[in-house]
Write an enzyme that holds these catalytic residues in place. Structure first.
Site, PDB file in Angstrom:
ATOM      1  N   GLY A 206      -9.944  11.243  68.282  1.00 46.57           N
ATOM      2  CA  GLY A 206      -9.214  11.424  67.029  1.00 46.57           C
ATOM      3  C   GLY A 206     -10.091  11.106  65.835  1.00 46.57           C
ATOM      4  O   GLY A 206     -11.322  11.185  65.893  1.00 46.57           O
ATOM      5  N   GLY A 211      -9.710   5.458  64.867  1.00 45.01           N
ATOM      6  CA  GLY A 211     -10.662   4.942  65.847  1.00 45.01           C
ATOM      7  C   GLY A 211     -11.023   3.495  65.590  1.00 45.01           C
ATOM      8  O   GLY A 211     -11.183   2.698  66.529  1.00 45.01           O
ATOM      9  N   GLU A 228     -14.112   8.987  70.805  1.00 43.17           N
ATOM     10  CA  GLU A 228     -14.636  10.318  70.485  1.00 43.17           C
ATOM     11  C   GLU A 228     -14.072  10.689  69.116  1.00 43.17           C
ATOM     12  O   GLU A 228     -12.910  11.089  68.997  1.00 43.17           O
ATOM     13  CB  GLU A 228     -14.224  11.331  71.556  1.00 43.17           C
ATOM     14  CG  GLU A 228     -14.781  11.020  72.936  1.00 43.17           C
ATOM     15  CD  GLU A 228     -16.294  11.074  72.998  1.00 43.17           C
ATOM     16  OE1 GLU A 228     -16.907  11.678  72.090  1.00 43.17           O
ATOM     17  OE2 GLU A 228     -16.883  10.508  73.941  1.00 43.17           O
ATOM     18  N   CYS A 262     -13.978  19.013  65.849  1.00 42.11           N
ATOM     19  CA  CYS A 262     -14.816  17.852  65.546  1.00 42.11           C
ATOM     20  C   CYS A 262     -16.297  18.202  65.540  1.00 42.11           C
ATOM     21  O   CYS A 262     -17.103  17.518  64.907  1.00 42.11           O
ATOM     22  CB  CYS A 262     -14.541  16.728  66.535  1.00 42.11           C
ATOM     23  SG  CYS A 262     -14.865  17.157  68.262  1.00 42.11           S
TER      24      CYS A 262
END
Length: 521
Positions: A206, A211, A228, A262
């Site tokens: 996310g 995070g 990640e 991402c």
């Protein structure tokens, strides 16, 4: 499963999970793991086969859910499911090798009869929290690694892709061992409740801000965590390139999943000698595909993907408007192509938009874009390009992309910048190679997965050394009297650690002898 079709993609109020239910899942999975059933290679291979079967038999439901949540066309949906099936098949065949011990060298002073190895062991009971942009793939890939490693897992999919979450829950509940795997639904509050429990492994995909919160929660229990995340991924383009190929690949990167990726290209650092040519070629190619008005309904229906919901649409729209309405004009950069005129909130459409030379204090340079906007920075040299990337406020992106016909230049960009992954003369596709680890560094994350690396992520590789109970020429009889004889102890320490003479490269004969002794031992 129930298929929802809501513009904002929020779960209905009934789709949530209480703390009592979470505690029960946690206790049940710990009981299952402690029983030892997940350590068996037979059980693990059965679960991998079941995952493949579930993805295969439910693929039409998965395609439908992805289309409703994100407007994804069938080929994109097929690639999500097909990628998981392929990786699962590779894991099935390679699992015996992954589970085997890895032998390592043992120093000569421990011989004879000594050996050393790494013993893979499952970490235990973990939780996987997934995102909405690739809601099936980015839940199933880490789950596959957890299955291969022999872990028990609670999965928490995103509330912003509810249709896919429902199908994922169905696949897990109908095909996998429910004593070892559970799916919980709900909004961010459920994720917060999960973080209050003690896990052996946390795997989160996310945004960077969330995070950080996950990392703080993991630190309270010293839990092993993989993050990640994202970042601002640069594309560095040298003046010596194949222009059309470069433009096609960058354009695809901004169109794929509507830029909600991402690994997507967030900004480009172009050599000033080719900037005008690049922008002209980009505009020409985009218009060949989508025409002068990509916002019209018949064109939107053909688009690869739409913006996930109104909140994210508004965020992207505000980025564009900040540039268009800046005072004085041009102080926040110049829009070369696209803009707010064809943006459509009703259809969640944001056009591909090129912004030339925005300042670092603009939103498009200060935030991860996660959409079809692309900032263009012009520089006089590769040295200047590398310096710009290294001095960005958001450091350590998930990927750096380098385009050049000169291999030395392309590799220099990769070597002189820091990122989780990288690609030369392409974008994004490194993620499709499951023989490469995927993960970030610094603000873009920690830890990695894909293929064997997913297995490693959910595995503790225990260091083991075995010695003989027989003759011990070096250490001898280690009784208390040895510690009273300081001279003897000093000789032993000197022989073990301070012998060997000067530091130099060994001769071929010495290398051969060391290898012979190692094999013999």
């Amino acid at each position: 499963p129930t298929i929802l079709h809501t513009r904002n993609h929020f779960f209905a109020s009934t789709m949530t999970t209480s703390m009592a239910e979470l505690r029960k899942h946690h206790a049940d999975l710990n009981a299952t793991f402690n029983s030892g059933k997940t350590k068996s290679i037979t059980w693990r291979k059965q679960q991998i086969k079941a995952l493949i079967l579930g993805c295969t038999e439910q693929q039409e439901e998965i395609y439908k859910a992805l289309s409703l949540d994100l407007g994804k066309p069938r080929p994109s949906c097929m690639s999500e499911v097909g990628g998981i099936i392929k990786e699962a098949k590779d894991a099935y065949y390679d699992l015996p090798k992954w589970m085997d011990i890895t032998k390592v060298k043992t120093p000569l002073m421990f011989q004879p009869g000594a050996s050393s190895w790494l013993q893979p062991q499952p970490l235990g009971v973990g939780v996987i929290i997934g995102p909405w942009n690739f809601p099936f793939t980015l839940m199933m890939q880490p789950l596959l690694g957890a299955i291969a490693a022999g872990c028990c897992i609670v999965l928490k999919p995103s509330e912003f892709s509810p249709n896919t979450s429902n199908v994922l829950k169905k696949v897990v509940e109908e095909y996998l061992d429910n004593e070892a795997f559970r799916v919980v639904l709900g909004d961010a509050s459920v994720s917060e409740l999960l973080m209050e429990l003690k896990w052996d492994k946390i795997f989160f995909t996310g945004g960077t801000e969330v995070g950080r919160k996950v990392a703080v929660a993991a630190a309270k229990n010293l839990t092993d965590v993989t993050l990640e995340l994202g970042g601002k991924n640069p594309v560095v383009v040298d003046k010596d390139i194949g222009m059309k190929t470069c433009v096609k690949r960058v354009l695809w990167a901004k169109m794929e999943n509507a830029g909600q990726f991402c690994l997507g290209a967030d900004y480009m650092v172009l050599h000033q000698d080719i900037a005008d040519e690049f922008l002209a070629e980009f505009t020409k190619l985009h218009q060949e595909f989508w025409g002068d008005n990509p916002g019209k309904p018949e064109t939107i229906d053909k688009m690869p993907c739409r913006i996930v919901n109104e909140r994210h649409w508004q965020r992207l729209y505000d980025m564009i408007v900040e540039i268009e309405e800046a005072e004085p004009a041009g102080s926040k950069g110049e829009i070369i192509y696209g803009g707010s005129a064809t943006a459509n909130k009703a259809t969640l459409f944001i056009p591909v938009t090129l912004i030339r030379d925005p300042p670092l204090n603009s939103r498009v340079m200060g935030e991860e874009i996660f959409g079809p906007l692309l900032a263009i920075i012009t520089v006089p040299s590769i040295d200047a390009a590398i310096s710009f990337v290294n001095n960005m406020p958001l450091k350590h992106p998930l990927a750096v992309y380098s385009f050049s016909n000169n291999t030395k230049v392309a590799r220099r960009v990769i070597e002189d910048t820091m990122s989780g992954t990288a690609a030369i003369n392409d974008v994004i596709l490194q993620v499709a190679n499951n023989f490469l680890p995927f993960g970030g560094v610094g603000a873009s994350g920690m830890g990695f997965y894909h293929g064997k690396y997913s297995f490693d992520t959910f595995t503790h590789h225990k260091a083991v050394m075995k010695r003989s109970l027989g003759w011990d020429p070096v250490f001898g009889d280690r009784n208390y009297s040895l510690h009273l004889d300081t001279q003897a102890l000093e000789k032993l320490v000197r022989m073990i650690f301070f012998s060997g003479g000067e530091v130099r490269d060994p001769s071929l004969f010495e290398v051969a002898m060391k290898r012979t002794i190692f094999v013999a031992c």
